[in-house]
Structure formats: structure tokens, C-alpha cells
Design a protein around this motif. Sequence first.
Motif, mmCIF file in Angstrom:
data_model
loop_
_atom_site.group_PDB
_atom_site.id
_atom_site.type_symbol
_atom_site.label_atom_id
_atom_site.label_comp_id
_atom_site.label_asym_id
_atom_site.label_seq_id
_atom_site.Cartn_x
_atom_site.Cartn_y
_atom_site.Cartn_z
ATOM 1 N N ARG A 294 -2.086 -12.846 3.936
ATOM 2 C CA ARG A 294 -1.988 -13.232 2.524
ATOM 3 C C ARG A 294 -2.175 -12.019 1.615
ATOM 4 N NH1 ARG A 294 1.019 -16.469 0.860
ATOM 5 N NH2 ARG A 294 1.775 -16.924 2.866
ATOM 6 N N ILE A 295 -3.087 -11.124 1.972
ATOM 7 C CA ILE A 295 -3.278 -9.900 1.188
ATOM 8 C C ILE A 295 -2.001 -9.063 1.229
ATOM 9 C CG2 ILE A 295 -4.521 -7.702 1.104
ATOM 10 C CD1 ILE A 295 -7.026 -9.300 2.030
ATOM 11 N N THR A 296 -1.387 -8.968 2.397
ATOM 12 C CA THR A 296 -0.132 -8.229 2.530
ATOM 13 C C THR A 296 0.966 -8.869 1.688
ATOM 14 O OG1 THR A 296 -0.750 -7.561 4.765
ATOM 15 C CG2 THR A 296 1.582 -7.391 4.193
ATOM 16 N N VAL A 297 1.032 -10.192 1.695
ATOM 17 C CA VAL A 297 2.016 -10.891 0.870
ATOM 18 C C VAL A 297 1.737 -10.632 -0.611
ATOM 19 C CG1 VAL A 297 2.815 -13.199 0.176
ATOM 20 C CG2 VAL A 297 2.530 -12.653 2.589
ATOM 21 N N GLY A 298 0.466 -10.580 -0.981
ATOM 22 C CA GLY A 298 0.100 -10.263 -2.359
ATOM 23 C C GLY A 298 0.562 -8.868 -2.757
ATOM 24 N N TRP A 299 0.363 -7.895 -1.865
ATOM 25 C CA TRP A 299 0.830 -6.531 -2.137
ATOM 26 C C TRP A 299 2.344 -6.483 -2.225
ATOM 27 C CZ3 TRP A 299 -1.424 -2.713 -4.315
ATOM 28 C CH2 TRP A 299 -2.809 -2.525 -4.191
ATOM 29 N N THR A 300 3.032 -7.286 -1.424
ATOM 30 C CA THR A 300 4.492 -7.332 -1.494
ATOM 31 C C THR A 300 4.945 -7.875 -2.847
ATOM 32 O OG1 THR A 300 4.618 -7.677 0.898
ATOM 33 C CG2 THR A 300 6.567 -8.257 -0.387
ATOM 34 N N ALA A 301 4.294 -8.934 -3.310
ATOM 35 C CA ALA A 301 4.615 -9.482 -4.629
ATOM 36 C C ALA A 301 4.288 -8.462 -5.719
ATOM 37 C CB ALA A 301 3.844 -10.777 -4.861
ATOM 38 N N PHE A 302 3.195 -7.751 -5.542
ATOM 39 C CA PHE A 302 2.809 -6.716 -6.505
ATOM 40 C C PHE A 302 3.873 -5.618 -6.549
ATOM 41 C CE2 PHE A 302 0.449 -3.028 -8.027
ATOM 42 C CZ PHE A 302 -0.322 -3.572 -9.041
ATOM 43 N N ALA A 303 4.347 -5.204 -5.379
ATOM 44 C CA ALA A 303 5.358 -4.143 -5.300
ATOM 45 C C ALA A 303 6.686 -4.584 -5.908
ATOM 46 C CB ALA A 303 5.555 -3.715 -3.848
ATOM 47 N N GLN A 304 7.012 -5.856 -5.805
ATOM 48 C CA GLN A 304 8.255 -6.353 -6.388
ATOM 49 C C GLN A 304 8.257 -6.237 -7.910
ATOM 50 O OE1 GLN A 304 8.534 -10.289 -4.753
ATOM 51 N NE2 GLN A 304 9.614 -9.610 -2.931
ATOM 52 N N HIS A 305 7.077 -6.205 -8.497
ATOM 53 C CA HIS A 305 6.944 -6.088 -9.958
ATOM 54 C C HIS A 305 6.355 -4.728 -10.346
ATOM 55 C CE1 HIS A 305 7.981 -10.300 -10.239
ATOM 56 N NE2 HIS A 305 7.060 -10.559 -9.327
ATOM 57 N N ARG A 306 6.581 -3.741 -9.517
ATOM 58 C CA ARG A 306 6.025 -2.403 -9.729
ATOM 59 C C ARG A 306 6.389 -1.843 -11.104
ATOM 60 N NH1 ARG A 306 7.429 0.178 -5.178
ATOM 61 N NH2 ARG A 306 5.369 -0.090 -4.327
ATOM 62 N N ASP A 307 7.624 -2.073 -11.554
ATOM 63 C CA ASP A 307 8.044 -1.549 -12.851
ATOM 64 C C ASP A 307 7.169 -2.078 -13.982
ATOM 65 O OD1 ASP A 307 10.050 -0.216 -11.531
ATOM 66 O OD2 ASP A 307 11.601 -1.697 -12.024
#
Length: 158
Positions: free
Chosen positions: A42-55
Motif C-alpha cells: 500500500r505504501i508503494t501504491v501511495g508512492w506510485t500515486a504520488f509520482a503520477q502527480h509529481r508535476d
Amino acid sequence: MMEDGTPIYVNNTQIENVESYIYLGQRYCTRDKNQDKEIQRRITVGWTAFAQHRDIFKGNIGTRLKRQVYNSCVLPAMTYGAETWALTTQAKNKLAVAQAKMERCMLNITYRDRKTNIWVREKTKVTDVIGKVSRRKWTWAGHVSRIRDNRWTLRIIT
């Protein structure tokens, strides 16, 4: 395969025996009752979602917008399925550390800037991940306690 080692067939096709699988976005494990791997996932999925909105998170955009994106996109990804987690202190710490790192990224600061996590939270004002998990668990518990028919959720608990 059944517990005694006998394979299971459906339409002359042997069903594969697995120890862990993902179903409806949540990891289940037949042997390991520990939730650490699911929480780490779940933490990894959270980081993935975070990276998708990096801009948005790394850009020169107001903290209010960053908070709204975090609370609506990243936090739900991290806490999906949290109703069933048996949180240990170690698991809570992992979630809190991941959130603190994300908040520091949102503010474009590092640990070398010598800002406390309390100061960072006052600036970002994002929803606390541990509080969110706790609310989800209590909401689910309230839902199950109000069930009056013979559904499987109530039967498992009682």
C-alpha cells in the motif's frame, strides 16, 4: 491443491496453488497472517500515486492544491483495505514515515533543512494517514455492528 496435496480440477484444468494473491486491490496470503507485506504494498501504491502527480507536488503550486490532490489521490491509495489491517506500532511507523517523506517532497524540503515533522504537518495540513486508517476501521466496525441479517461479514466476526 487441497490441504492433503490432492490437486483440484475444474473442466479438466488443474487449479494453480498459490500462497498469496491480489483480489480487488488487496493482497491476501494463505500462510502468512502478518499484514506487513500488504501495508508495504500500500505504501508503494501511495508512492506510485504520488509520482503520477509529481508535476503538482514538485511545482510552484499552492500548498492548498497540493493538499487536495494528496488527500483525494494519494491517501486513498495508501489506505485502501485498511479496515481489515491489524496495525502494529511498526506498521503505523512505516505509514507515518512514508507520509512524512511525501509531505517534505510537497514542500520541497529535506531533513537537512532541520524542520520537524510537526512543522511540516502545520504547513501541509494533509489528513493524517494513521487517523484515516483508524476512522476507516471504526466506520467498518459500526457498519458490521448494525447488520441484522445473516451476512457472511457478521458470521465471520461472531
